[in-house]
Design an enzyme around this catalytic site. Structure first.
Site, PDB file in Angstrom:
ATOM      1  N   CYS A   1       0.830  -1.221   0.000  1.00 17.91           N
ATOM      2  CA  CYS A   1       0.000   0.000   0.000  1.00 17.91           C
ATOM      3  C   CYS A   1       0.855   1.257   0.000  1.00 17.91           C
ATOM      4  CB  CYS A   1      -0.921  -0.010   1.215  1.00 17.91           C
ATOM      5  SG  CYS A   1      -2.037  -1.392   1.179  1.00 17.91           S
ATOM      6  N   GLU A   2       1.624   1.430  -1.029  1.00 14.06           N
ATOM      7  CA  GLU A   2       2.454   2.622  -1.223  1.00 14.06           C
ATOM      8  C   GLU A   2       2.461   2.916  -2.709  1.00 14.06           C
ATOM      9  OE1 GLU A   2       4.370   4.446   1.005  1.00 14.06           O
ATOM     10  OE2 GLU A   2       3.800   3.173   2.699  1.00 14.06           O
TER      11      GLU A   2
END
Ligand SMILES: Cc1ncc(COP(=O)(O)O)c(C=O)c1O
Length: 402
Positions: A332-333
């Site tokens: 989640c980046e």
């Protein structure tokens, strides 16, 4: 063990099918080709005769690989107590090895003294701390020659504002202090950056270091027995980058290195980078976005430096590139992004991609971020495959947590 039919279309690592290896061990998976590592060490030995070659452990510290590299008779370049311990346990000849450190702890210094390893100190301020553990037979300090180079700013470690090494004035004071403390044998160290292909740069660096060495030798009446020129030897990652002609680079070094001191070099990337491939499965095809099970936690170089790695469709490496994809991981980046608009063949779920040139600064920089556990590592020796690190399990992740 897999025997590949002669007409296979699949990518091979050593003499094995990359797809079969991925199926056997699961993905993401780090795979190393033993023969490439051996060849790279031989290239260096041929190009740098009478040189103390110290493998920079930071590039890849897998213990099986360390043992393999140690068996080739080279030394190790270690940064701290852990790397020195690994080097010794793996069988590196510590009398040929070096401890090159920035901001060491007292434990690092104590270990270096215990091992009697050649110490490259990064600053004059560290020297009195080292003396708590005895007076070393030999001492070497790291010079910042006033310039540096590197493919990315982040790997340029010389010049103004660098945290590494000392300017010539401080360096001279450091040797004066060492001489006053009774040390009679000296070395000198420099390392100014990574992924450098430019022979003229290396020539300029060698000349500059020898000028500095000559001034210090004259002013303090000392002689350098070792001059350690670090590393930074580039390897090609992207189209348009050609491999270094190591034989020729060795000649360039020999011509420029006119000092009688023993030459030390500390190559890391050159030895292991091209041996390594990450095998990863396409989990998701979301239009132009290809989701992989490898991520920035598996290989951080693209997120860290916007570094390019070749991506090959292992199922059919010759298949024509007809698409333009964004290759991304599951973390989640937004930076979990391997490649933008990469020309690739048409991909589908379940395809295996090979992320090449991943043997250096790959696994060693991996993390567990966002539920990613460390992948397994496999060594290929022609037609044989060996598991050299098990994939981490959830139990492994919970170990030590109270
Ligand atoms: C002091 C020192 N020596 C050697 C190396 C290895 O460099 P390379 O992997 O480019 O050969 C590094 C890398 O950062 C380093 O800092």
């Amino acid at each position: 063990m897999y025997f590949i039919p002669w007409d296979t279309m699949e990518l091979q690592i050593g003499k094995l099918s990359a797809v079969a290896i991925a199926k056997k061990y699961g993905t993401p998976l780090y795979v190393y080709d033993k023969q490439i590592i051996l060849q790279k060490i031989q290239d260096l030995k041929d190009a740098f005769p009478n040189t103390n070659i110290c493998y920079a452990i930071k590039a890849n510290a897998n213990f099986t690989l360390l043992k393999l590299i140690a068996q080739q008779g080279v030394g190790a370049d270690c940064c701290n107590v852990v790397e020195m311990t690994l080097a010794k346990e793996a069988g590196f000849d510590m009398s040929k090895s070096v401890f090159t450190t920035v901001n060491p702890t007292n434990k690092d210094l104590e270990k270096a003294m215990q091992l009697g390893i050649l110490i490259n100190l990064d600053d004059i301020s560290i020297f009195p701390r080292l003396l708590q553990y005895g007076t070393p037979q030999v001492i070497s300090f790291r010079v910042n020659p006033g310039f540096g180079k590197g493919k990315f700013n982040e790997v340029n470690v010389g010049g103004e504002g660098s945290k590494f090494g000392m300017d010539e004035e401080t360096l001279s004071k450091a040797y004066a202090l060492a001489k006053e403390s009774g040390i009679k044998r000296f070395g000198l160290h420099v390392h100014t950056g990574c992924i450098i292909f430019d022979e003229e740069y290396f020539q300029k660096l060698v000349r500059k270091v020898l000028e500095i060495a000559a001034r210090i030798e004259t002013s303090l009446d000392i002689r350098f027995e070792w001059i350690d020129l670090g590393s930074g030897f580039g390897v090609p990652y992207e189209p348009g980058e050609s491999p270094i002609d190591m034989h020729h680079l060795g000649k360039v070094f020999r011509q420029a290195f006119t000092h009688p001191a023993k030459l030390i070099i500390e190559p890391g990337r050159y030895i292991v980078a091209q041996s390594g491939t990450i095998l990863t499965e396409v989990t998701t095809v979301k239009g132009k976005f290809i989701g992989l099970d490898a991520s920035m936690a598996t290989l951080i170089r693209p997120a860290l430096y916007d570094a390019y790695h070749p991506f090959i469709l292992a199922n059919d490496p010759e298949k024509e590139n007809t698409e333009s994809y964004n290759l991304v991981g599951p973390v989640c980046e937004t930076t979990d992004f391997f490649a933008r608009d990469r020309a690739m063949p048409k991909l589908q779920e379940g395809n295996i991609l090979a992320i090449q040139v991943s043997g250096a600064y790959g696994f060693v920089m991996a993390s567990r971020y966002n539920g990613q556990s460390f992948p397994a590592e496999v060594l290929i020796d022609n037609e044989k495959d060996f598991l050299i690190r098990k994939k981490e399990t959830t139990e492994d992740l919970l170990r030590g947590q109270l």
